[in-house]
Design a protein around this motif. Sequence first.
Motif, PDB file in Angstrom:
ATOM      1  N   GLY A 389       0.790  -1.226   0.000  1.00 17.97           N
ATOM      2  CA  GLY A 389       0.000   0.000   0.000  1.00 17.97           C
ATOM      3  C   GLY A 389       0.820   1.272   0.000  1.00 17.97           C
ATOM      4  N   LEU A 390       2.068   1.196  -0.439  1.00 20.72           N
ATOM      5  CA  LEU A 390       2.944   2.368  -0.411  1.00 20.72           C
ATOM      6  C   LEU A 390       3.091   3.040  -1.774  1.00 20.72           C
ATOM      7  N   LEU A 391       2.702   2.348  -2.851  1.00 27.52           N
ATOM      8  CA  LEU A 391       2.884   2.932  -4.178  1.00 27.52           C
ATOM      9  C   LEU A 391       2.036   4.185  -4.338  1.00 27.52           C
ATOM     10  N   ARG A 392       0.767   4.066  -3.985  1.00 26.68           N
ATOM     11  CA  ARG A 392      -0.122   5.221  -4.077  1.00 26.68           C
ATOM     12  C   ARG A 392       0.348   6.333  -3.124  1.00 26.68           C
ATOM     13  N   TYR A 393       0.789   5.938  -1.947  1.00 25.83           N
ATOM     14  CA  TYR A 393       1.245   6.895  -0.926  1.00 25.83           C
ATOM     15  C   TYR A 393       2.380   7.770  -1.468  1.00 25.83           C
ATOM     16  N   TYR A 394       3.367   7.145  -2.111  1.00 22.42           N
ATOM     17  CA  TYR A 394       4.512   7.915  -2.594  1.00 22.42           C
ATOM     18  C   TYR A 394       4.210   8.660  -3.890  1.00 22.42           C
ATOM     19  N   LEU A 395       3.354   8.088  -4.741  1.00 22.97           N
ATOM     20  CA  LEU A 395       2.992   8.806  -5.970  1.00 22.97           C
ATOM     21  C   LEU A 395       2.310  10.128  -5.650  1.00 22.97           C
ATOM     22  N   TYR A 396       1.442  10.125  -4.650  1.00 22.34           N
ATOM     23  CA  TYR A 396       0.758  11.353  -4.264  1.00 22.34           C
ATOM     24  C   TYR A 396       1.748  12.420  -3.801  1.00 22.34           C
ATOM     25  N   ARG A 397       2.885  12.001  -3.306  1.00 18.09           N
ATOM     26  CA  ARG A 397       3.871  12.958  -2.786  1.00 18.09           C
ATOM     27  C   ARG A 397       4.940  13.335  -3.810  1.00 18.09           C
ATOM     28  N   TYR A 398       5.168  12.462  -4.779  1.00 15.65           N
ATOM     29  CA  TYR A 398       6.197  12.755  -5.778  1.00 15.65           C
ATOM     30  C   TYR A 398       5.647  13.484  -7.004  1.00 15.65           C
ATOM     31  N   ILE A 399       4.423  13.169  -7.406  1.00 13.58           N
ATOM     32  CA  ILE A 399       3.866  13.779  -8.618  1.00 13.58           C
ATOM     33  C   ILE A 399       3.809  15.305  -8.529  1.00 13.58           C
ATOM     34  N   PRO A 400       3.439  15.904  -7.372  1.00 20.40           N
ATOM     35  CA  PRO A 400       3.442  17.378  -7.312  1.00 20.40           C
ATOM     36  C   PRO A 400       4.816  18.008  -7.536  1.00 20.40           C
ATOM     37  N   LEU A 401       5.876  17.220  -7.398  1.00 16.64           N
ATOM     38  CA  LEU A 401       7.210  17.773  -7.636  1.00 16.64           C
ATOM     39  C   LEU A 401       7.461  18.043  -9.120  1.00 16.64           C
ATOM     40  N   VAL A 402       6.746  17.321  -9.998  1.00 17.89           N
ATOM     41  CA  VAL A 402       7.004  17.437 -11.434  1.00 17.89           C
ATOM     42  C   VAL A 402       6.772  18.853 -11.946  1.00 17.89           C
ATOM     43  N   PRO A 403       5.594  19.461 -11.716  1.00 16.88           N
ATOM     44  CA  PRO A 403       5.426  20.844 -12.201  1.00 16.88           C
ATOM     45  C   PRO A 403       6.391  21.823 -11.546  1.00 16.88           C
ATOM     46  N   LEU A 404       6.730  21.582 -10.282  1.00 19.67           N
ATOM     47  CA  LEU A 404       7.691  22.460  -9.613  1.00 19.67           C
ATOM     48  C   LEU A 404       9.051  22.402 -10.303  1.00 19.67           C
ATOM     49  N   LEU A 405       9.494  21.199 -10.644  1.00 21.84           N
ATOM     50  CA  LEU A 405      10.780  21.049 -11.324  1.00 21.84           C
ATOM     51  C   LEU A 405      10.744  21.668 -12.718  1.00 21.84           C
ATOM     52  N   ILE A 406       9.602  21.548 -13.396  1.00 21.87           N
ATOM     53  CA  ILE A 406       9.469  22.162 -14.727  1.00 21.87           C
ATOM     54  C   ILE A 406       9.584  23.677 -14.624  1.00 21.87           C
ATOM     55  N   ILE A 407       8.955  24.252 -13.613  1.00 19.61           N
ATOM     56  CA  ILE A 407       9.035  25.704 -13.415  1.00 19.61           C
ATOM     57  C   ILE A 407      10.476  26.127 -13.151  1.00 19.61           C
ATOM     58  N   LEU A 408      11.165  25.379 -12.297  1.00 15.45           N
ATOM     59  CA  LEU A 408      12.561  25.711 -11.998  1.00 15.45           C
ATOM     60  C   LEU A 408      13.435  25.601 -13.243  1.00 15.45           C
ATOM     61  N   ALA A 409      13.103  24.654 -14.119  1.00 15.28           N
ATOM     62  CA  ALA A 409      13.934  24.413 -15.300  1.00 15.28           C
ATOM     63  C   ALA A 409      13.808  25.509 -16.351  1.00 15.28           C
ATOM     64  N   VAL A 410      12.739  26.298 -16.298  1.00 16.12           N
ATOM     65  CA  VAL A 410      12.518  27.303 -17.347  1.00 16.12           C
ATOM     66  C   VAL A 410      12.728  28.730 -16.842  1.00 16.12           C
ATOM     67  N   ILE A 411      13.266  28.904 -15.648  1.00 16.99           N
ATOM     68  CA  ILE A 411      13.544  30.254 -15.155  1.00 16.99           C
ATOM     69  C   ILE A 411      14.645  30.875 -16.009  1.00 16.99           C
ATOM     70  N   PRO A 412      14.435  32.064 -16.556  1.00 16.46           N
ATOM     71  CA  PRO A 412      15.444  32.682 -17.434  1.00 16.46           C
ATOM     72  C   PRO A 412      16.767  32.931 -16.706  1.00 16.46           C
ATOM     73  N   ASN A 413      17.852  32.750 -17.445  1.00 19.01           N
ATOM     74  CA  ASN A 413      19.221  33.013 -16.974  1.00 19.01           C
ATOM     75  C   ASN A 413      19.697  32.038 -15.898  1.00 19.01           C
ATOM     76  N   TYR A 414      18.912  31.006 -15.640  1.00 11.30           N
ATOM     77  CA  TYR A 414      19.315  29.993 -14.667  1.00 11.30           C
ATOM     78  C   TYR A 414      19.327  28.625 -15.343  1.00 11.30           C
ATOM     79  N   SER A 415      20.198  27.766 -14.855  1.00 11.27           N
ATOM     80  CA  SER A 415      20.270  26.399 -15.360  1.00 11.27           C
ATOM     81  C   SER A 415      19.776  25.436 -14.288  1.00 11.27           C
ATOM     82  N   PHE A 416      18.983  24.475 -14.713  1.00 11.79           N
ATOM     83  CA  PHE A 416      18.468  23.446 -13.813  1.00 11.79           C
ATOM     84  C   PHE A 416      19.572  22.421 -13.574  1.00 11.79           C
TER      85      PHE A 416
END
Length: 573
Positions: A389-416
Motif C-alpha cells: 500500500g505504499l505505491l499510491r502513498y509515494y505517488l501522491y507525494r512525488y507527482i506534485p514535484l514534477v510541475p515544480l521542477l518544470i518551473i525551476l527548469a525554465v527560469i530565465p538566466n538559470y540552469s536546472f
Amino acid sequence: MSAGRIGSYIRRIKNITNRILGPSQPIDDLDIPLPKSSIVLSTTIGEKSYTFEPDKFFNKISIPLGIYPFLCLWIGLFIILVRQQYYLPNSPQIISCTAAPWNDFPPDTCGLNGTNCLNDLTEINDKSFRCLGGCKNSKLGNSRYIGSEKINNVPLVIGGGDVDKTYRADSWVCSAALHSSIISSSLGGCINFHSLPHPEGYSNYLSSNSHSINSTAFEPHYPGAFRLSKYSSINGCLDLHYIVTGFNAFCLLLTTLLLKPRLSLSFIILLVLGYFHLILFANPPNAQSPNWETIFARLTPTLIAGYWMYKISFKRTLIGFRNLPFEIAIWQGAGFWIGIESSTIFNKLPITRLGYDSLDPAGIISLVIIIVIVVIIGCIQAWQMRKYGLLRYYLYRYIPLVPLLIILAVIPNYSFRPHHYLLALLGIPVVSLPNRISLFLQAFFLGLFLDGTGRWGWDGIIQLTGSLVGDANTGSFVPSFWSNLTTSTTLFWDPVDVVEKIHNVTSYSILIDDIQHFANYTNRSIDMTTLGLTAGIDHFVRLAFIANGTSLDITKPVTWHANSSWSQLWDVV
C-alpha cells in the motif's frame, strides 16, 4: 455517447487504476513480512549432513559490549592515518591534479610573451611538490586549442616526448609527472620541479603516450617550459586513499558482523565514517592540510540530512534485517562503498561527459545498460511497494514535484542542476522497505549523497548560467577575418569601429602561437613577416576584442602554414 456509457468507462478506468496502484492505505510496519536469511551453506560428509547459516553464527559470537572500545581504537588509528597523509614534517606541498605553472585561461592571461606569469614559473623552480593519486582521471571540462589542435576530456599535457621530457608551462604538473613515469597513478608521489629560463623556453614539444596519457604536440617556440625529476624519498609522499578505504571497509565489516551495534548507532557510523573518509581521502583537499573549519561547518547540515534519512528510510529497513548481520554486511556494505567511491568508480565509464558532449558508441551502450538496470529495479521495487500500500502513498507525494521542477527548469538566466546528492535525497524515501534492494540502494544513495556534498558542497538545484561557464567561451562577440583582403603574409580582420559603439570595444588582443604578442592593438591587420617567427613551420593566430580593459572571447586559431598559405578564415567563431 450516453451519460451512462461515459460513467461506465470512468468506472472501468478507475478500477484499472486502483488495481495498478494497489491498496489505498499503507499497511502497518508490523504487518510487513520480515526477510529471512538467504545464505545457507550445506554439505554432506559420509552419512552426516552439515549446515552453516552465517547469520545465526555471527549472532551467536557477537560481542555487543565491545562496540565502544572498538570504535575508540578505530578512530585512533584513523587519526594516525590522517596524520600520515597530511602532517608529516618536511613533506612537500600538496598540489591539485590540475595545477600548472601558468594558468591557461583566458589564453592571454599571462600577458605579452608570458611576462605576467614569469614569477609563477621562477618562484617554484627547483621546489618539490606532492601529487595525490587519481590524477589520470582529471580531465579538461571544456575544449582547448593547442596550436590548431582542439583537445577536450583529456589531461592537459603538452610535450614530454623528447629525451629530457620537456613540457609547456601550461601543462598540468601532476599529469605530466604521471606521463613521465615519476609518480604512481593510484598512490601519487613527490616530484622536483625545474623551470627552463624565460623567455628562451623551448620549441618542438613532442607528443608521446605514457600511462594512458597521450600528450599534445606543439612545434613553435613557447617562452615557458619545465622538466620534472623524481623526489629523493617516498616518505610522506604516497596517497593513502586506497589503503584507508581497505582499512575502513574492514573495520566496518567487523563492526557489522561481530559487534552488532544498535540500529541508530550503525547508521551514525555509516554517516560519519563516509563523510570523513570522503573529505579526507576519497576527495582530499588540494592543500597542505585540511581546512577543519569548512569540514565541521559542512558536517552540521550533513548530520541533519542524515537524521531525516534514518527516520524516513533506514530505520524501517534495518529493523527488518536486525537479526541478519551477514546480509547487512554484504548488501549494505557493497552499496555504501560503491556510493562513496562513485566518482572514482563511474569515472571509468564512458558516460562521464553526459550532458556536455555527445556519447560515443561505448557510452551509448553503457547508458542503455544502466537505464535497463534502473528500470528493472524500479519495477521490482514498485511492485513491492504496491503490495504494502505504499505505491499510491509515494505517488501522491512525488507527482506534485514534477510541475515544480518544470518551473525551476525554465527560469530565465538559470540552469536546472539536479546534482547527484539531490537525486540521492529524492531516491531515499522509496527504498525504505525491508528487502535487499532497499538495503543496498539506501546505502548507495547515502554514499552518493556524501560524495556529492563532500566534493562540491551544497550547490542549489538552479544556478546562474553565467556561473557555470567556467573556462569556456561566454558567447561574446569575436572578430571576423577578411579573406578578400588577406594576402600570403598579411592577415586582415574587422576594424574596431564596426563594434566599438555597441560593445565598448577599444582594441584587440592578439595571440601568436598560443601566447600574447600584442595587447591593446588597434590596427586591423598584421604582417606575419615582421614578427621574427621560426621559418619552415606552421604558426597560429588568434584574436579577441578588448572591451572595458578585458579580453572577450577569442577566435579559433587561424593557421599560417609554412608555405605562406592560410587555413580557412571564415570558420573562427
